[in-house]
Enzyme design. Structure first.
Site, mmCIF file in Angstrom:
data_model
loop_
_atom_site.group_PDB
_atom_site.id
_atom_site.type_symbol
_atom_site.label_atom_id
_atom_site.label_comp_id
_atom_site.label_asym_id
_atom_site.label_seq_id
_atom_site.Cartn_x
_atom_site.Cartn_y
_atom_site.Cartn_z
ATOM 1 N N GLY A 17 0.819 -1.213 0.000
ATOM 2 C CA GLY A 17 0.000 0.000 0.000
ATOM 3 C C GLY A 17 0.852 1.263 0.000
ATOM 4 C CB VAL A 20 4.556 1.451 -3.385
ATOM 5 C CG1 VAL A 20 5.006 0.988 -2.008
ATOM 6 C CG2 VAL A 20 3.667 0.403 -4.043
ATOM 7 C CB THR A 64 -3.700 4.153 -8.377
ATOM 8 O OG1 THR A 64 -4.360 3.262 -7.478
ATOM 9 C CG2 THR A 64 -4.733 4.800 -9.287
ATOM 10 C CB THR A 65 0.712 6.793 -10.065
ATOM 11 O OG1 THR A 65 0.034 7.597 -9.108
ATOM 12 C CG2 THR A 65 1.454 7.685 -11.038
ATOM 13 C CG ASP A 94 -7.438 -0.816 -3.439
ATOM 14 O OD1 ASP A 94 -8.136 -1.116 -2.451
ATOM 15 O OD2 ASP A 94 -6.381 -0.175 -3.351
ATOM 16 C CG ASN A 105 6.356 4.498 -8.558
ATOM 17 O OD1 ASN A 105 6.733 4.853 -9.672
ATOM 18 N ND2 ASN A 105 5.256 3.781 -8.382
#
Length: 350
Positions: free
Chosen positions: A27, A29, A32-33, A57, A270
């Protein structure tokens, strides 16, 4: 290794055969991006094909990422006509399932109905199961021609999954195999179960309908299970940040994915600072970048046969199609802090 894999997802984006791309990790990290960026690049690189991005999700973020409201039905992304998004709602799916169970038999004393209601309310992982069933339903609806013998005739070229944090995702991916075994055993018992239910006062047309539906579900599950374990059709992209806990979680997830025989050969890292190339870096940035480099070196050694993609930490949130287009290009062409530093402050506030 005699060669080094490209530190990009260019190969994945250009691959012709992929039907399913899963994006997952711990979670917070940037899953979604990353999944949105992959979907945007696929849509840009293949303008004549349709793509679908699905969030499994329960805490949906796709609407926030694209600055556009999405729901349980696929909706086109504004500004990118060949990309659609949808957010699966397990609670709504649970309600639909219970309503369907009531349609089969209105007799409140039917033991089969009581068992079904208890099951839907108490099974561990029921959220993942319902998400999976919603995906199956959507895939079935997307078949171009039900009479066509080809299994792979789906109108979307590729479906990308923005998954829940690791534990939920692993249970979700385990479901095809688990359901396949469970339904197989249930089918074996159905011959004996039918007469027993009749004796208990259940059965009839509703029971036959239920068994017919289970048969259909089993066929769909078998098909999906075959596709999920085929590296030409399915791959998993791990997302992490350059910290100990995230690296540990990524390794655990990769081991689990390999046990499911699922292809995984890409890792996106990321929120990297690249502080070496700052003109006047702050002490905190330098210290944090030193820590990030330590874990990046470990990843490079541990995952030498993976595509290890390094993405920068930007000065603002990555929201909206235009910002996603700018950011996602670094999935194809590796970020160079000396050349691309402008992106850190170039994004438009949404």
């Amino acid at each position: 290794m005699d060669f080094e894999l490209e530190p990009s997802l260019e190969e994945l984006i250009k691959q012709d055969t992929l039907k399913w791309i899963f994006v997952g990790g711990k979670g917070g990290v940037g899953k979604t991006t990353t999944s949105s960026s992959i979907a945007v690049q696929l849509a840009l690189q293949h303008p004549n094909d349709e793509f679908l991005l699905i969030s499994t999700d329960p805490a949906h973020n796709l609407s926030d990422a694209f600055c556009q409201k999405f729901g349980k039905d696929a909706r086109k992304v504004e500004g990118l006509s060949n990309l659609s998004c949808m957010e699966i709602d397990p609670e709504a799916a649970m309600s639909d399932l219970q309503q369907q169970a009531q349609q089969y038999n209105n007799d409140p004393n039917d033991p089969l109905k009581s068992i079904m209601n208890d099951m839907t309310g108490s099974i561990p992982g029921i959220d993942e199961a319902l998400s999976f069933m919603e995906v199956l339903k959507h895939i079935k609806n997307q078949k171009v021609n039900e009479s066509d013998d080809s299994k792979d005739k789906i109108s979307y070229r590729t479906i990308i999954f923005d998954t829940a944090p690791t534990g939920h995702t692993l249970r979700f991916l385990q479901l095809p195999s688990t359901l396949q075994k469970l339904l197989g055993k249930f089918q074996q018992l159905s011959g004996k179960l039918g007469p027993m239910m009749s004796m208990l006062g259940g059965g009839g047309q509703g029971q036959q309908d239920m068994f017919a539906k289970l048969n259909e579900v089993q066929k769909n599950v078998e098909e999906v299970n075959e596709q999920f374990t085929n590296p030409d059709l399915t791959t998993f992209v791990c997302v992490c940040i350059s910290e100990f806990l995230s690296l540990y979680e990524t390794e655990r997830m990769i081991q689990e994915l390999m046990s499911y025989q699922m292809d995984v050969n890409s890792i996106v890292v990321n929120q990297l600072l690249f502080a070496d190339d700052d003109e006047n870096p702050c002490k905190r940035c330098v210290a944090r970048w030193k820590m990030q480099k330590k874990y990046l070196d470990q990843m490079a050694e541990l995952y030498e046969d993976y595509h290890l993609v390094k993405m920068p930490l930007l000065g603002s949130e990555i929201r909206g199609v235009e910002n996603l287009k700018k950011f996602s290009k670094f999935l194809i062409k590796p970020y160079d802090p000396k050349v691309d530093r402008g992106i850190i402050t170039d994004l438009k506030e949404q």
